[in-house]
Design a protein around this motif. Structure first.
Motif, short mmCIF file in Angstrom:
data_model
loop_
_atom_site.label_atom_id
_atom_site.label_comp_id
_atom_site.label_asym_id
_atom_site.label_seq_id
_atom_site.Cartn_x
_atom_site.Cartn_y
_atom_site.Cartn_z
N UNK A 73 24.55 61.81 66.53
CA UNK A 73 23.41 60.99 66.15
C UNK A 73 23.43 59.62 66.82
N UNK A 74 24.61 59.07 67.02
CA UNK A 74 24.71 57.76 67.66
C UNK A 74 24.22 57.80 69.09
N UNK A 75 24.35 58.95 69.74
CA UNK A 75 23.93 59.11 71.12
C UNK A 75 22.59 59.83 71.25
N UNK A 76 21.99 60.19 70.14
CA UNK A 76 20.74 60.94 70.15
C UNK A 76 20.83 62.17 71.04
N UNK A 77 21.91 62.87 70.89
CA UNK A 77 22.20 64.00 71.76
C UNK A 77 22.52 65.24 70.93
N UNK A 78 22.00 66.35 71.37
CA UNK A 78 22.32 67.64 70.78
C UNK A 78 22.97 68.50 71.85
N UNK A 79 23.92 69.32 71.43
CA UNK A 79 24.64 70.17 72.35
C UNK A 79 24.53 71.62 71.91
N UNK A 80 24.51 72.49 72.87
CA UNK A 80 24.59 73.91 72.60
C UNK A 80 25.76 74.47 73.39
#
Length: 121
Positions: A73-80
């Motif tokens: 959330x701090x990086x506004x990033x989602x990973x798959x």
């Protein structure tokens, strides 16, 4: 405005792994849900996995046990993280987010441009 940029796609052999990151940028107040969808050219776009800001995760049955979605959330990033890839996983993978730009604006849906994942037999 919120922009989504996904990457990490490529060509892998069956049984291999890929990790797809998607970074949200722009004016962001809150991101409710982030997720991944995929589409084969002749088929409709289908859900792969989603994750809410609170950490609730939903996977498509076809990827359960093989794919893992996570977010920073701090990086506004989602990973798959995609493991044990199969040829049927071949598709264009799209990042999705439901986000609001300010405290006073409603949530909108955003899409990335897609990244190609090809799994060879």
């Amino acid at each position: 405005q919120v922009q989504l940029v996904e990457s990490g796609g490529g060509l892998v052999q069956a049984g291999g792994s890929l990790r797809l990151p998607c970074v949200a940028s722009g004016t962001i107040f809150s991101i409710n849900t982030m997720g991944w969808y995929r589409q084969v050219s002749e088929k409709q776009r289908e859900l792969v996995a989603t994750i809410t800001s609170g950490g609730r995760i939903n996977y498509a049955d076809s990827v359960k046990g093989r794919f893992t979605i996570s977010r920073d959330n701090a990086k506004n990033t989602v990973y798959l993280q995609m493991n044990s890839l199969k040829p049927e996983d071949t598709a264009v993978y799209y990042c999705n987010a439901i986000a609001s730009s300010t405290k006073w604006t409603t949530f909108n849906e955003y899409w990335g441009q897609g990244t190609q994942v090809t799994v060879s037999s």
